[in-house]
Enzyme design. Structure first.
Site, short mmCIF file in Angstrom:
data_model
loop_
_atom_site.label_atom_id
_atom_site.label_comp_id
_atom_site.label_asym_id
_atom_site.label_seq_id
_atom_site.Cartn_x
_atom_site.Cartn_y
_atom_site.Cartn_z
CG PHE A 12 -13.54 -14.32 1.61
CD1 PHE A 12 -12.43 -14.46 0.77
CD2 PHE A 12 -14.42 -15.40 1.73
CE1 PHE A 12 -12.21 -15.65 0.07
CE2 PHE A 12 -14.20 -16.59 1.04
CZ PHE A 12 -13.11 -16.70 0.20
CG LEU A 36 -14.77 -0.28 6.58
CD1 LEU A 36 -13.73 0.84 6.63
CD2 LEU A 36 -14.32 -1.37 5.62
CG ASP A 60 -24.75 -0.25 9.84
OD1 ASP A 60 -25.55 -1.04 9.29
OD2 ASP A 60 -24.22 -0.47 10.95
CB THR A 125 -25.38 -19.20 2.93
OG1 THR A 125 -24.68 -20.38 3.35
CG2 THR A 125 -26.43 -18.89 3.97
CG ASP A 126 -24.19 -24.39 1.57
OD1 ASP A 126 -23.96 -23.62 2.52
OD2 ASP A 126 -23.39 -25.28 1.21
CD GLU A 127 -23.62 -22.30 7.23
OE1 GLU A 127 -24.18 -22.10 8.32
OE2 GLU A 127 -22.39 -22.26 7.10
CE1 TYR A 153 -23.94 -16.15 7.81
CE2 TYR A 153 -23.98 -18.54 7.54
CZ TYR A 153 -23.81 -17.27 7.01
OH TYR A 153 -23.52 -17.12 5.66
CB ALA A 154 -28.08 -21.12 9.11
CE LYS A 157 -26.59 -14.67 4.02
NZ LYS A 157 -26.21 -13.39 3.36
N PRO A 208 -7.28 -26.48 15.51
CG PRO A 208 -8.57 -24.61 16.11
CD PRO A 208 -7.36 -25.02 15.32
NE ARG A 276 -19.20 -23.90 13.89
CZ ARG A 276 -18.87 -23.58 12.62
NH1 ARG A 276 -19.59 -24.05 11.61
NH2 ARG A 276 -17.86 -22.79 12.37
P1 NAD Z 1 -17.11 -11.39 5.45
O1 NAD Z 1 -17.42 -11.44 6.90
O2 NAD Z 1 -15.71 -11.61 5.01
O3 NAD Z 1 -17.55 -9.95 4.87
C1 NAD Z 1 -18.73 -9.31 5.28
C2 NAD Z 1 -18.61 -7.83 4.94
O4 NAD Z 1 -19.86 -7.19 5.28
C3 NAD Z 1 -17.51 -7.10 5.73
O5 NAD Z 1 -16.74 -6.29 4.87
C4 NAD Z 1 -18.29 -6.26 6.73
O6 NAD Z 1 -17.62 -5.06 7.10
C5 NAD Z 1 -19.57 -5.99 5.96
N1 NAD Z 1 -20.71 -5.67 6.85
C6 NAD Z 1 -21.14 -6.41 7.89
N2 NAD Z 1 -22.19 -5.80 8.49
C7 NAD Z 1 -22.43 -4.66 7.79
C8 NAD Z 1 -23.39 -3.63 7.89
N3 NAD Z 1 -24.32 -3.64 8.86
N4 NAD Z 1 -23.37 -2.63 6.99
C9 NAD Z 1 -22.42 -2.59 6.01
N5 NAD Z 1 -21.48 -3.55 5.86
C10 NAD Z 1 -21.48 -4.57 6.74
O7 NAD Z 1 -18.10 -12.40 4.75
P2 NAD Z 1 -17.95 -13.24 3.40
O8 NAD Z 1 -17.44 -14.57 3.73
O9 NAD Z 1 -17.27 -12.42 2.38
O10 NAD Z 1 -19.48 -13.41 3.01
C11 NAD Z 1 -20.13 -12.47 2.17
C12 NAD Z 1 -21.56 -12.92 1.92
O11 NAD Z 1 -21.58 -14.18 1.27
C13 NAD Z 1 -22.39 -13.08 3.19
O12 NAD Z 1 -23.69 -12.60 2.91
C14 NAD Z 1 -22.41 -14.58 3.43
O13 NAD Z 1 -23.57 -14.96 4.11
C15 NAD Z 1 -22.39 -15.09 2.00
N6 NAD Z 1 -21.80 -16.44 1.80
C16 NAD Z 1 -20.52 -16.68 2.24
C17 NAD Z 1 -19.94 -17.93 1.97
C18 NAD Z 1 -18.55 -18.26 2.43
O14 NAD Z 1 -18.10 -19.39 2.31
N7 NAD Z 1 -17.77 -17.29 2.95
C19 NAD Z 1 -20.67 -18.89 1.27
C20 NAD Z 1 -21.97 -18.60 0.84
C21 NAD Z 1 -22.51 -17.35 1.10
O1 DAU Z 2 -21.70 -23.09 3.55
C1 DAU Z 2 -21.56 -21.72 3.38
C2 DAU Z 2 -21.08 -21.10 4.66
O2 DAU Z 2 -19.71 -21.49 4.82
C3 DAU Z 2 -21.20 -19.58 4.67
O3 DAU Z 2 -22.56 -19.24 4.62
C4 DAU Z 2 -20.55 -19.00 5.94
O4 DAU Z 2 -20.58 -17.58 5.89
C5 DAU Z 2 -19.11 -19.47 6.02
O5 DAU Z 2 -18.52 -19.00 7.22
C6 DAU Z 2 -19.04 -20.99 5.95
O6 DAU Z 2 -19.61 -21.59 7.15
P1 DAU Z 2 -18.92 -22.84 7.89
O7 DAU Z 2 -19.37 -22.86 9.28
O8 DAU Z 2 -19.09 -24.08 7.07
O9 DAU Z 2 -17.36 -22.39 7.77
P2 DAU Z 2 -16.16 -22.47 8.83
O10 DAU Z 2 -14.91 -22.11 8.08
O11 DAU Z 2 -16.45 -21.73 10.08
O12 DAU Z 2 -16.11 -24.02 9.18
C7 DAU Z 2 -15.93 -25.00 8.17
C8 DAU Z 2 -15.93 -26.37 8.83
O13 DAU Z 2 -14.75 -26.48 9.65
C9 DAU Z 2 -17.11 -26.56 9.77
O14 DAU Z 2 -17.56 -27.91 9.68
C10 DAU Z 2 -16.54 -26.30 11.15
C11 DAU Z 2 -15.09 -26.74 11.02
N1 DAU Z 2 -14.14 -25.98 11.85
C12 DAU Z 2 -14.16 -24.63 11.78
C13 DAU Z 2 -13.30 -23.85 12.55
C14 DAU Z 2 -13.35 -22.35 12.49
C15 DAU Z 2 -13.21 -26.65 12.65
O15 DAU Z 2 -13.18 -27.89 12.69
N2 DAU Z 2 -12.37 -25.90 13.42
C16 DAU Z 2 -12.36 -24.53 13.40
O16 DAU Z 2 -11.55 -23.90 14.12
#
Ligand code: NAD
Ligand code: DAU
Length: 340
Positions: A12, A36, A60, A125-127, A153-154, A157, A208, A276
């Site tokens: 993403f 992938l 990888d 991440t802020d987590e 996860y957190a 990271k 949900p 959760r």
């Molecule tokens: P995502 O799951 O959409 O994408 C992760 C990508 O990493 C995928 O394309 C996957 O194929 C690749 N990948 C996973 N394991 C791998 C490996 N071993 N080798 C090579 N590629 C691999 O995640 P995202 O939401 O785009 O998050 C990207 C980064 O940003 C992560 O490091 C996440 O911790 C961080 N982040 C995400 C958010 C958020 O809200 N989504 C917020 C803050 C930080």
């Molecule tokens: O804060 C940054 C993080 O945000 C990133 O580091 C993570 O990669 C990213 O996945 C995201 O984590 P969250 O756990 O906050 O995101 P998620 O979309 O899974 O959930 C957001 C909120 O919604 C959380 O409080 C849980 C709630 N939730 C989530 C799902 C999937 C629901 O209530 N129902 C659901 O089905």
């Protein structure tokens, strides 16, 4: 010409980042390395296959032999490959420890040995900071907030984050770290709350909502995050951490009502489900350092407009998420790259 190695560029944020950089920096080249996994989708990058400034390598990050030569080709690395979904880490933390900790260590070692490699940016991440109370909304995460991750996860990271810190301290490597809040925007895997809820509603299914729905997240548009990463890559001070946030706190219930309103659906579409385990109550970012030092602040995250545009994107791109939900998107790689 500057070459950036992006890890996880088929995910993403990675895909949005690659598009953002190729657009904003005509003199930059990108090498995208991604293994992938289930969330990596080359359809997120459709149209870039023939761009001379972009190259995809399927590998990888745990593959030491593959990472070394790639590092030799790049001037900087933006490392965002990760297992990214909290709920999956609760089911099985093994790939999280492998990719997010061991994978980061492989990359740090490879970068240390590479002659040409300059800056290493770790997308954290802020987590890593754990959870804030709901009661006192004046308390925010700053870069000085002690690290206290709550989910596997957190914690994984945080392991990568601390390794990056240690490699800067021990080896003097040029390393910077960003810690960002929740992103929203196009191409987010429909397991995360916003695309999950929107796509459920399009299909007439309920959404949900975990627990009492009062958990709070700080929402930032993905393009604002991409711009912040680029600012830290280009202007950040070596060894420093930068918080990135939207100053846009919403409870999950408020977020859900917003989505329901935009989708023309009523309250009856909410299904309150079990919480959760270990669910962090509130995330909220103090992003004043990056504004003060690098001049970055969010400009694309205004509520409710940015949220409405995101909902529209998922409505208009049903083919994309239907293929993701059905698993059909995985054939795209073979089609586009199989013959090479
Ligand atoms: P995502 O799951 O959409 O994408 C992760 C990508 O990493 C995928 O394309 C996957 O194929 C690749 N990948 C996973 N394991 C791998 C490996 N071993 N080798 C090579 N590629 C691999 O995640 P995202 O939401 O785009 O998050 C990207 C980064 O940003 C992560 O490091 C996440 O911790 C961080 N982040 C995400 C958010 C958020 O809200 N989504 C917020 C803050 C930080
Ligand atoms: O804060 C940054 C993080 O945000 C990133 O580091 C993570 O990669 C990213 O996945 C995201 O984590 P969250 O756990 O906050 O995101 P998620 O979309 O899974 O959930 C957001 C909120 O919604 C959380 O409080 C849980 C709630 N939730 C989530 C799902 C999937 C629901 O209530 N129902 C659901 O089905």
């Amino acid at each position: 010409m500057r070459t950036i190695l992006v890890t996880g560029g088929a995910g993403f944020i990675g895909a949005n980042f690659i598009r953002f950089v190729l657009n904003a920096r005509p003199a930059y080249q990108i090498i995208n390395v991604d293994s992938l996994t289930y969330s990596g989708n080359l359809e997120n990058l459709a149209g870039l296959e023939r761009d001379e400034r972009y190259r995809f390598v399927k590998a990888d990050i745990l593959d030491v032999a593959a990472m070394g030569p790639l590092m030799e080709e790049a001037d900087a690395i933006v490392h965002m490959a990760a297992e990214s979904h909290v709920d999956r880490s609760i089911l099985d933390s093994t790939p999280f420890v492998q990719t997010n900790i061991a994978g980061t260590q492989v990359l740090l070692d490879a970068a240390r040995k590479a002659e040409r490699m300059g800056r290493f940016l770790y997308v954290s991440t802020d987590e890593v900071y754990g959870s804030l109370p709901l009661e006192d909304t004046s308390v925010l995460f700053t870069e000085e907030t002690p690290l206290a991750p709550n989910s596997p996860y957190a914690a994984s990271k945080t392991g990568g984050d601390l390794l990056a810190r240690a490699y800067h301290h021990t080896f003097g490597m040029d390393i910077v770290t960003t810690r960002c809040s929740n992103n929203f925007g196009p191409y987010q895997f429909p397991e995360k709350v916003i695309p999950l809820f929107v796509t459920n509603l399009v299909e007439g299914k309920k959404v949900p909502l975990y627990g009492d729905g009062l958990n709070v997240r700080d929402w930032l548009h993905v393009d604002d995050h991409c711009e912040a990463i680029l600012a830290v890559l280009e202007k950040g001070i070596s060894g420093e951490v930068y918080n990135v946030g939207g100053n846009n706190e919403r409870s999950n219930l408020e977020l859900t009502h917003s989505i329901l309103g935009l989708m023309g659906c009523g309250e009856e579409m909410i299904e309150y489900v079990c919480d959760r385990p270990g669910h962090d109550r509130r995330y909220a970012i103090d992003a004043s350092k990056i504004k003060r030092e690098l001049g970055w602040e969010p400009t694309r995250s205004a509520w409710p407009e940015a949220m409405a545009a995101t909902v529209e994107w998922y409505k208009a791109n049903a083919e994309w998420w239907q293929r993701v939900r059905s698993g059909a998107y995985r054939a795209y790689y073979e089609q586009q790259y199989g013959a090479r």
